[in-house]
Design a protein around this motif. Sequence first.
Motif, short mmCIF file in Angstrom:
data_model
loop_
_atom_site.label_atom_id
_atom_site.label_comp_id
_atom_site.label_asym_id
_atom_site.label_seq_id
_atom_site.Cartn_x
_atom_site.Cartn_y
_atom_site.Cartn_z
N LEU A 92 6.78 18.44 3.75
CA LEU A 92 5.52 18.70 3.09
C LEU A 92 5.22 17.64 2.03
O LEU A 92 4.07 17.22 1.85
CB LEU A 92 5.57 20.09 2.45
N LEU A 93 6.26 17.18 1.34
CA LEU A 93 6.05 16.26 0.21
C LEU A 93 6.07 14.79 0.63
O LEU A 93 5.46 13.95 -0.05
CB LEU A 93 7.15 16.48 -0.83
N ARG A 94 6.75 14.47 1.72
CA ARG A 94 6.95 13.08 2.10
C ARG A 94 5.66 12.28 2.20
O ARG A 94 5.61 11.12 1.76
CB ARG A 94 7.73 13.00 3.41
N PRO A 95 4.59 12.81 2.79
CA PRO A 95 3.37 11.99 2.93
C PRO A 95 2.62 11.73 1.63
O PRO A 95 1.75 10.85 1.59
CB PRO A 95 2.50 12.83 3.88
N LEU A 96 2.89 12.49 0.58
CA LEU A 96 2.07 12.41 -0.63
C LEU A 96 2.19 11.06 -1.30
O LEU A 96 3.27 10.48 -1.42
CB LEU A 96 2.48 13.51 -1.61
N GLY A 97 1.06 10.56 -1.73
CA GLY A 97 0.99 9.27 -2.41
C GLY A 97 -0.45 8.99 -2.82
O GLY A 97 -1.33 9.87 -2.69
N PRO A 98 -0.75 7.80 -3.28
CA PRO A 98 -2.11 7.49 -3.75
C PRO A 98 -3.19 7.72 -2.70
O PRO A 98 -4.30 8.16 -3.02
CB PRO A 98 -2.01 6.01 -4.14
N ARG A 99 -2.87 7.42 -1.43
CA ARG A 99 -3.87 7.58 -0.38
C ARG A 99 -3.85 8.98 0.24
O ARG A 99 -4.79 9.38 0.92
CB ARG A 99 -3.63 6.56 0.74
N VAL A 100 -2.76 9.71 0.03
CA VAL A 100 -2.59 11.04 0.63
C VAL A 100 -2.19 12.02 -0.48
O VAL A 100 -1.01 12.31 -0.66
CB VAL A 100 -1.54 11.03 1.76
N PRO A 101 -3.17 12.54 -1.22
CA PRO A 101 -2.83 13.45 -2.32
C PRO A 101 -2.63 14.90 -1.89
O PRO A 101 -2.25 15.74 -2.70
CB PRO A 101 -4.05 13.33 -3.23
N LEU A 102 -2.91 15.20 -0.60
CA LEU A 102 -2.89 16.58 -0.12
C LEU A 102 -2.16 16.64 1.22
O LEU A 102 -2.35 15.78 2.08
CB LEU A 102 -4.33 17.08 0.05
N SER A 103 -1.34 17.68 1.39
CA SER A 103 -0.56 17.83 2.61
C SER A 103 -0.40 19.31 2.89
O SER A 103 -0.36 20.13 1.97
CB SER A 103 0.82 17.18 2.44
#
Length: 782
Positions: free
Chosen positions: A114-125
């Motif tokens: 759930l957390l791995r994709p989070l970053g500046p371009r992906v704030p929601l997962s």
Amino acid sequence: MDGPVAILVVNGGKDPEAGSWLEICLSSVRRHTPAGAARVYAWNNNLSDPRVRPLLASFPGAVLVEADPAETLSHPHAVPLQRLYERARADGAAVIVTLDSDSFPVRDGWLEDLLRPLGPRVPLSGVWRDELAPDVLPYVHPCGLAVTVRFVEEAGLRFDGFRSPRRAICDTLAAFTDAVEDRGLEAARLLRSNRNSFHRLMGAVYGGAIYHHGAGSRTNMAFWDEVKESPERRRLMEEDSRLLRDESASLLFRFRDRFAGWLEGRGPGTEGVGRPDFLLVLGMHRSGTSCLTGCLERCGVFLGEVSRANPHNLRGNHEAGDLVALQEGMLRRAGGSWRSPPPPFPPAPEEVASLRAIVERLAARGRAGVKDPRTLLLAEAWEAAAGSCARIGTFRHPSAVARSLERRDGMGTEEALALWNAYNGALLRLHRERPFPLLAFDLSDPAAYVRAVCAAAVRLGLDLDRPAPEVEAHGAGAAGLVEPAARLGVYEFDEFVLTFERSDGGIYGAEGLLKNYESSVALSMLAALKDPGRQALVDRVQKYLTTLQWDEGEDISVDNAWYGGAGYGRGERPDLSNTQMMLEALRDSGLPKDDPAYRKALVFIQRCQMLGETNDQAFARGSSQGGFIYSPAGGGESKAGEIEVGGRRELRCYGSMTYAGFKSLLYAGLSQDDARVRAALDWIRGHWSLEYNPNMPEKQSSEGLYYYYHVFSRALDAWGEPVIVETSGRPRVWRHELLARLEKAQRPDGSWVNEADRWMEGWPQLTTAYALLAIQAAYPQP
């Protein structure tokens, strides 16, 4: 994504039983989340639930916020989420994860995914709910959502906000997805991944990581896309959904891992078993090793050149000749044999080298394995040759093994039981050293065996959809498992039944008292095996059954009340019970729909229906009951006697014969709109019961009850609708009600019996068979 993580959960809306949901949610979080990976924040709306405080106290550092009973919240879920968010943000949380109380993780690694994709371009997962599109636009759902605190603050979002210019219907947190897309950013999606479903919107696994029940604590069971339905249709859908929600929740609370595994088309948890490079199939001779190995081959295990046919295994024993010769030679060197196991002994270096060469040759093709019961006696050699390779075992009742060894090898019972002890003692020792999946081969239900094999295969890291190359043409993947299980699992029963094959084409006992019944049951069994090698036999039994039908072959014309019916045997007067059994067997075995047997049977069947418009018999004249009696022969016969209708006496219709007749009308090719079919359905709608055989006189109301359950289930399965609406307007989800009734009536030993011992229903073997056939028809087939 770095920084502290907070998991927010709100306990319950308006349902006082929702504490069970919080318990399963948080226990799953604890089970599948590394210690210290996240801090739990829970809001409790159910102040009277004594389970909540102890549950939260078991989480180190967990925060529990309890609702103020004097405060009325504008929304029982969204408002608490906002307040929990504010608390977590103040505590320094960088990432917020939300779970609904009726959602929970199903495996380790869920939080990382759930957390791995989070970053500046992906704030929601999170969980991507698109099942209601286009009525409700897809969005990341709060049942499993991760969002950065930075994005929430920069976008000015609130967890209790329900406004979005994109949406006519804005659910909790749906605005978060819109805010991401409005800014040209991305949301990572966990898509619905379950292979099996019990409802289009409820009970789903997303990304193989998070389960969401979808309506755990809801009181309103109408979904948004159902507002367009008519009030009556919507009411029925609500009732159906409510029953499905509650029945599935009951299963979930009792069998969490098995339930989640079924949804994903897999078995129970996979903890503790690694993905194998090489697999040993372990088990005593005649204990199902061949069947198990054939199933595993269909899950991708490469076996090499093995036996595909022999007189004692319909599809071969799946053993490699060179391995059998090598291992038997090793046992003989130690002074024993497969039939006389020697004490444990160290292998010779050249024997270890030979085993290792076999392993390397097979493993070069990918996942591979071997099967030979002698392997159980040579564990030390295999440890030296292949290291800690994966294992799977099978066992069988000793008396069944002894009977099978007697048939195959002429072995006496005493010797066979001693051999069983030696092999299974070795199996248990190996299992104690390093546990591995063990399967029982004492089976009567091939489908249950398939499910057990699927569960074990998943635990071993096998792919149910990736067959070994050798079996791709023979029914691959999990679906192909049915073939070896059915062939080998019922091999002995199949052979036993065929000992009753007669020269006239029938299959029945020497007494010949129930020729039609017994031949019909045997034909349905042969049809279920789907063995091309039995087709000639199927054809003979079909032909035999049609000869039992009263027609021109017996100089009976169509105007005779006996025409088209079948009785207990040739020369016996016909009745609806025998006729429906015959018709079911002919249909099960694939008799073409245009065969004259169906047309002739329909003549007889409609004469069993108390419907004066279509029944030309004198006893039915003027009747509009619509149900069925036992036989039109001899002026009509009903096992329920007579009833007064409109001041006149008529033969009394009753449940078991009405469902038998209703089913037979459909099997004979009538459409659902046919007047005879509609009349029978109307009788059913007006005489609904699973407590007794409907419309039988009170003192006889329990007679033939399990026969009734059997025809009830087969008939409504043939009808094809999940809900029957009573004349009063009450909807009946018949599958759920039948299964609940049978579960309640089942005895501790697993059997069923009818205390009203008529028509042999005091004999548990027969009554249990009726119950199992009813259960089989009540489960929708894939």
